[in-house]
Write a protein that holds these residues in place. Structure first.
Motif, short mmCIF file in Angstrom:
data_model
loop_
_atom_site.label_atom_id
_atom_site.label_comp_id
_atom_site.label_asym_id
_atom_site.label_seq_id
_atom_site.Cartn_x
_atom_site.Cartn_y
_atom_site.Cartn_z
N MET A 28 0.83 -1.21 0.00
CA MET A 28 0.00 0.00 0.00
C MET A 28 0.86 1.25 0.00
N LEU A 29 1.95 1.23 0.75
CA LEU A 29 2.85 2.38 0.76
C LEU A 29 3.49 2.60 -0.61
N ILE A 30 3.92 1.50 -1.23
CA ILE A 30 4.54 1.62 -2.55
C ILE A 30 3.54 2.13 -3.58
N PHE A 31 2.31 1.60 -3.51
CA PHE A 31 1.27 2.05 -4.44
C PHE A 31 0.96 3.55 -4.24
N GLY A 32 0.94 3.99 -3.00
CA GLY A 32 0.69 5.40 -2.73
C GLY A 32 1.78 6.30 -3.29
N TRP A 33 3.06 5.87 -3.11
CA TRP A 33 4.16 6.67 -3.67
C TRP A 33 4.10 6.70 -5.20
N LEU A 34 3.80 5.55 -5.82
CA LEU A 34 3.70 5.53 -7.28
C LEU A 34 2.56 6.42 -7.77
N LEU A 35 1.44 6.40 -7.06
CA LEU A 35 0.32 7.25 -7.45
C LEU A 35 0.68 8.72 -7.33
N MET A 36 1.43 9.05 -6.30
CA MET A 36 1.83 10.45 -6.11
C MET A 36 2.81 10.89 -7.21
N ILE A 37 3.72 10.00 -7.58
CA ILE A 37 4.68 10.34 -8.65
C ILE A 37 3.94 10.50 -9.98
N PHE A 38 2.97 9.62 -10.24
CA PHE A 38 2.19 9.72 -11.49
C PHE A 38 1.39 11.02 -11.53
N ALA A 39 0.81 11.41 -10.41
CA ALA A 39 0.05 12.66 -10.36
C ALA A 39 0.95 13.86 -10.62
N ALA A 40 2.17 13.84 -10.05
CA ALA A 40 3.10 14.95 -10.29
C ALA A 40 3.52 15.01 -11.76
N TYR A 41 3.71 13.82 -12.36
CA TYR A 41 4.09 13.79 -13.78
C TYR A 41 2.96 14.33 -14.66
N ARG A 42 1.73 13.92 -14.36
CA ARG A 42 0.60 14.38 -15.15
C ARG A 42 0.37 15.89 -14.98
N THR A 43 0.66 16.39 -13.81
CA THR A 43 0.49 17.83 -13.58
C THR A 43 1.45 18.63 -14.44
N GLN A 44 2.66 18.10 -14.63
CA GLN A 44 3.62 18.81 -15.47
C GLN A 44 3.24 18.78 -16.95
N GLN A 45 2.48 17.75 -17.33
CA GLN A 45 2.11 17.61 -18.74
C GLN A 45 0.89 18.44 -19.14
N PHE A 46 0.21 19.06 -18.16
CA PHE A 46 -0.97 19.86 -18.50
C PHE A 46 -0.57 21.05 -19.37
N ASP A 47 -1.39 21.33 -20.39
CA ASP A 47 -1.12 22.44 -21.30
C ASP A 47 -2.03 23.60 -20.93
N TYR A 48 -1.47 24.59 -20.29
CA TYR A 48 -2.25 25.78 -19.95
C TYR A 48 -2.24 26.73 -21.16
N GLU A 49 -3.32 26.65 -21.90
CA GLU A 49 -3.36 27.33 -23.20
C GLU A 49 -3.28 28.84 -23.07
N TYR A 50 -4.01 29.37 -22.11
CA TYR A 50 -4.12 30.82 -22.04
C TYR A 50 -3.28 31.41 -20.93
N ALA A 51 -2.33 30.63 -20.41
CA ALA A 51 -1.50 31.16 -19.33
C ALA A 51 -0.56 32.23 -19.88
N ASN A 52 0.14 31.92 -21.03
CA ASN A 52 1.06 32.87 -21.65
C ASN A 52 0.77 32.90 -23.16
N PHE A 53 -0.35 33.49 -23.56
CA PHE A 53 -0.76 33.53 -24.97
C PHE A 53 -0.02 34.66 -25.68
N ASP A 54 0.81 34.27 -26.70
CA ASP A 54 1.59 35.23 -27.47
C ASP A 54 1.39 34.91 -28.95
N PRO A 55 0.56 35.66 -29.68
CA PRO A 55 0.29 35.34 -31.08
C PRO A 55 1.52 35.46 -31.97
N TYR A 56 2.41 36.41 -31.73
CA TYR A 56 3.62 36.56 -32.53
C TYR A 56 4.50 35.32 -32.41
N ASN A 57 4.61 34.81 -31.17
CA ASN A 57 5.43 33.61 -30.96
C ASN A 57 4.79 32.39 -31.63
#
Length: 735
Positions: free
Chosen positions: A55-84
């Motif tokens: 259970m401890l190992i599964f919890g750590w793996l779930l936490m690592i997966f959640a952190a990885y997925r959070t980094q992969q989120f695409d915030y479209e309108y966070a820094n919108f630059d049409p020229y770029n």
């Protein structure tokens, strides 16, 4: 004795460390049976540990997966630059914007093979933001071509939970958890917790209080009877104990074998069936009888496992009754005899041995036949006496054992404890800590140092190796005499010879003389050329007077100089005395501060949680892994009274310091007390140390102390403060 560390060059013990397994110290039959029982019991514990770890190992793996997925989120309108996005410079013309848009749209259009819908949407949005005036103004103002958007919140739950079709199912699950599962769980926990005081049932504790108060002086068999009547041995409270149809026959067989079981006692709860059965199992355990492994042996293991905890609860009840008796709330004071019998029962249970048996039976492979030979040949009755025997004598005592069995005996004996006791008695919160007055609160600081019998074995071996032959001391004496004579010869060379002067010689040389013809020989200063001869000249009386006056002047000047030197010396001595006194005061302040820090640290240690790990006990007849524990208390053997509550030491690994407080006797005099250190794991290893307490008469309280003196100035100030403000009564009187 210096500690020796053994390093594992081959790495064989690393696997024991990695897997958590213990290296066996004894391979006797009893220890092998105990290991087999513990292995049968361990699968459930091992499965539980595996579940927790997974259970401890599964919890750590779930936490690592959640952190990885959070980094992969695409915030479209966070820094919108049409020229770029279009890949053009700021301030580009409309033609350049259209060209860049068409070029990238042909590549990322969703109908193309290289298309990307997300990138194409961003390209379209960027193109509108730069070509459409409204979209461009929204982007410049709000950072978004679509304009200012409302704040949106997200819920970290799947959408099917809030759907209308699943509303009844969600409501039923909510009612099941909140209204049924949670109340039942809390009720089970509460109903169980109100039955226990720690690890012992409240009914059992109340029974202990009742019988300790009813019979202040109890023999050992009475203590066993009370222990067997504990409600932990009832079938309703202990699922490990079972009632079988065959119990009547097997227990009646034990009645015939075991004497003085007192099974016909009609006193409650001693006459109940569970009490008689548990008492018979305790007697069978102490007699080391073999029971049916399918029936009574299982019950014996369940009963014996609970006994050390219950005996500790008995000691706690005893100390509480003692405090109530000292406070005058109960009329009967429990006797020290009852407490000692209760403590004596614990090592008997752990070692499965009666108190009148030889303590050597605690060692593996030793039986009654070997004991008869040891007693007839060497008269050994204690474990320490056996340890102090010569190695050859030990081997002769155990000549019937094989070499492997003899090694097992030596290992177990070498690991047994040898406790050294140091005690210091003082009054901590007093100026003179070493002076004990009548009725003062005395603190006894006890230091327990734990060694093993292997240290005695090593000391005996070293004494044989380092023994000196009998001829050597004579040689040493002769050499010392020769050295002294040589020293005398050497000192006679440079030391000057002292001439012995006789008092009578001066009288013989004195002659009678007349005033007219007086010649006195005075010493004259020697020149550098005449160092070997002493010249003296004759002088007349007038010259003598002149020289006498000059000499008196010199003497007076010398006296004045010597007085000045004496004054300077006295001043230096006073300065040095002042410096010494300041140094002594500073050292005393440092000592007081160190004492305060030590007492504060000791009181802080009392509040810390007790550890329950010390050293493993060799107890093949006890089904659990037992640790060495000790009871420490102060007694007055003369009056058979206990001065302090028994202190349970559960973490004596190498050294342990204990602080126990008690009230000094009210009458001044010399009192002899005893410090008792009892083991709850081994028989015959208890330690006792006597010490004398010199109680002085308490000083009378001061009548005229500066703290209680109030001067007349303070009284006048108080009166002035009282009349400084007018009251309502004064105003009404004035009108």
């Amino acid at each position: 004795m210096a500690q020796k560390f053994h390093y594992d060059e081959s790495g064989s013990t690393f696997y024991f460390f990695y897997t958590g397994k213990k290296i066996k110290e004894c391979n006797c039959d009893g220890c092998q049976i105990k290991d087999g029982f513990l292995k049968k019991k361990k699968p459930s514990n091992i499965f539980r540990q595996y579940v927790i770890q997974s259970m401890l190992i599964f919890g750590w793996l779930l936490m690592i997966f959640a952190a990885y997925r959070t980094q992969q989120f695409d915030y479209e309108y966070a820094n919108f630059d049409p020229y770029n996005i279009l890949g053009i410079d700021i301030g580009a013309s409309n033609a350049e914007i259209k060209t860049a848009y068409k070029t990238k749209a042909l590549v990322y259009h969703p109908d193309k093979e290289t298309g990307d819908e997300t990138l194409f949407m961003n390209l379209t949005k960027a193109y509108k933001a730069l070509t459409d005036e409204t979209a461009k103004r929204n982007w410049e103002l709000y950072g978004d071509p679509d304009g200012s958007s409302a704040v949106s919140f997200g819920i970290a739950l799947p959408s099917w939970i809030v759907k209308k079709d699943n509303s009844m199912l969600v409501l039923l699950v909510y009612v099941l958890i909140i209204m049924i599962v949670l109340p039942i769980t809390v009720w089970n926990w509460w109903s169980r917790s109100i039955k226990y005081s720690g690890e012992v049932l409240l009914e059992t504790t109340q029974m202990y209080y009742y019988y300790f108060h009813k019979t202040p002086s109890m023999i050992l068999k009475r203590v066993i009877m009370i222990l067997g009547a504990s409600f932990e041995f009832h079938v309703k409270e202990n699922s490990e104990i079972q009632e079988r149809p065959s119990d009547n026959e097997e227990i009646h067989m034990l009645f015939k074998i075991l004497p003085q079981l007192n099974e016909k006692n009609q006193e409650r709860p001693f006459c109940f069936s569970y009490s008689v059965k548990s008492r018979a199992l305790i007697y069978a355990h102490l007699s080391r009888l073999s029971l049916n492994p399918q029936t009574l042996e299982k019950d014996r293991i369940a009963v014996i496992r609970k006994c050390p905890t219950l005996i500790q609860e008995m000691c706690v009840c005893f100390s509480q009754l003692m405090m109530l008796a000292h406070a005058g709330q109960i009329s009967r004071m429990p006797h020290l005899f009852s407490l000692e019998n209760t403590m004596k029962l614990c090592p008997m249970i752990v070692q499965a041995l009666w108190d009148h048996k030889n303590p050597l039976l605690q060692l593996p492979h030793i039986d009654e036949d070997i004991l008869k030979y040891i007693n007839s040949k060497y008269h050994v009755k204690t474990l320490e006496q056996f340890v102090r025997l010569d190695e050859n004598d030990k081997r002769k005592c155990l000549r019937s054992l094989t070499e492997k069995q003899y090694c097992n005996v030596c290992k177990v004996l070498g690991n047994m404890p040898l406790v050294n006791i140091q005690i210091k008695v003082e009054v901590i919160d007093d100026e003179e800590t070493n002076v004990i007055t009548a009725g003062a609160l005395v603190t006894a600081s006890v230091i327990l140092s734990r060694k093993s019998f292997s240290s005695l074995m090593n000391m005996e071996g070293n004494s044989i190796i380092t023994s000196v032959p009998q001829n050597e001391p004579k040689i040493m004496k002769e050499e010392v005499k020769e050295v002294k004579e040589e020293d005398k010869k050497k000192t006679s060379i440079w030391k000057p010879k002292r001439k012995s002067i006789k008092r009578g010689a001066e009288k013989k040389t004195s002659k009678k003389f007349s005033r007219r013809n007086i010649y006195i020989k005075l010493p004259v200063e020697q020149t550098s050329e005449e160092n070997k001869e002493d010249k003296k000249e004759s002088v007349t009386i007038p010259e003598i007077k002149v020289r006498a006056k000059e000499q008196t002047k010199q003497n007076q000047s010398n006296k004045v100089g010597s007085q000045i030197e004496d004054d300077i010396g006295n001043l230096d001595a006073r300065i040095s005395q002042d410096e010494d006194s300041e140094n002594k005061e500073g050292a005393k302040d440092d000592e007081d501060w160190d004492k305060f820090q030590n007492t504060f640290n000791k009181r802080q240690k009392v509040l810390e949680r007790k550890s329950r790990s010390s050293h493993s006990v060799h107890c093949p007849y006890f089904s659990e892994d037992k640790q060495e524990f000790w009871w420490v208390y102060l007694t007055d053997k003369k009056t058979q009274r206990i001065l302090t509550a028994p202190f349970h030491v559960t973490s004596l690994i190498d050294k342990k310091e204990i602080m126990m407080a008690f009230t000094a006797p009210v009458t001044p005099g010399l009192y002899k007390f005893t410090l008792c250190v009892r083991s709850d794991s081994y028989l015959g290893l208890d330690q006792f140390k006597d010490f004398t307490l010199d109680v002085k008469r308490a000083p009378e309280p001061p009548k005229n102390h500066p703290q209680f003196d109030f001067s007349s100035d303070e009284d006048e100030k108080r009166e002035a403060a009282e009349f400084e403000y007018a009251t309502d009564t004064d105003d009404s009187a004035g009108h």
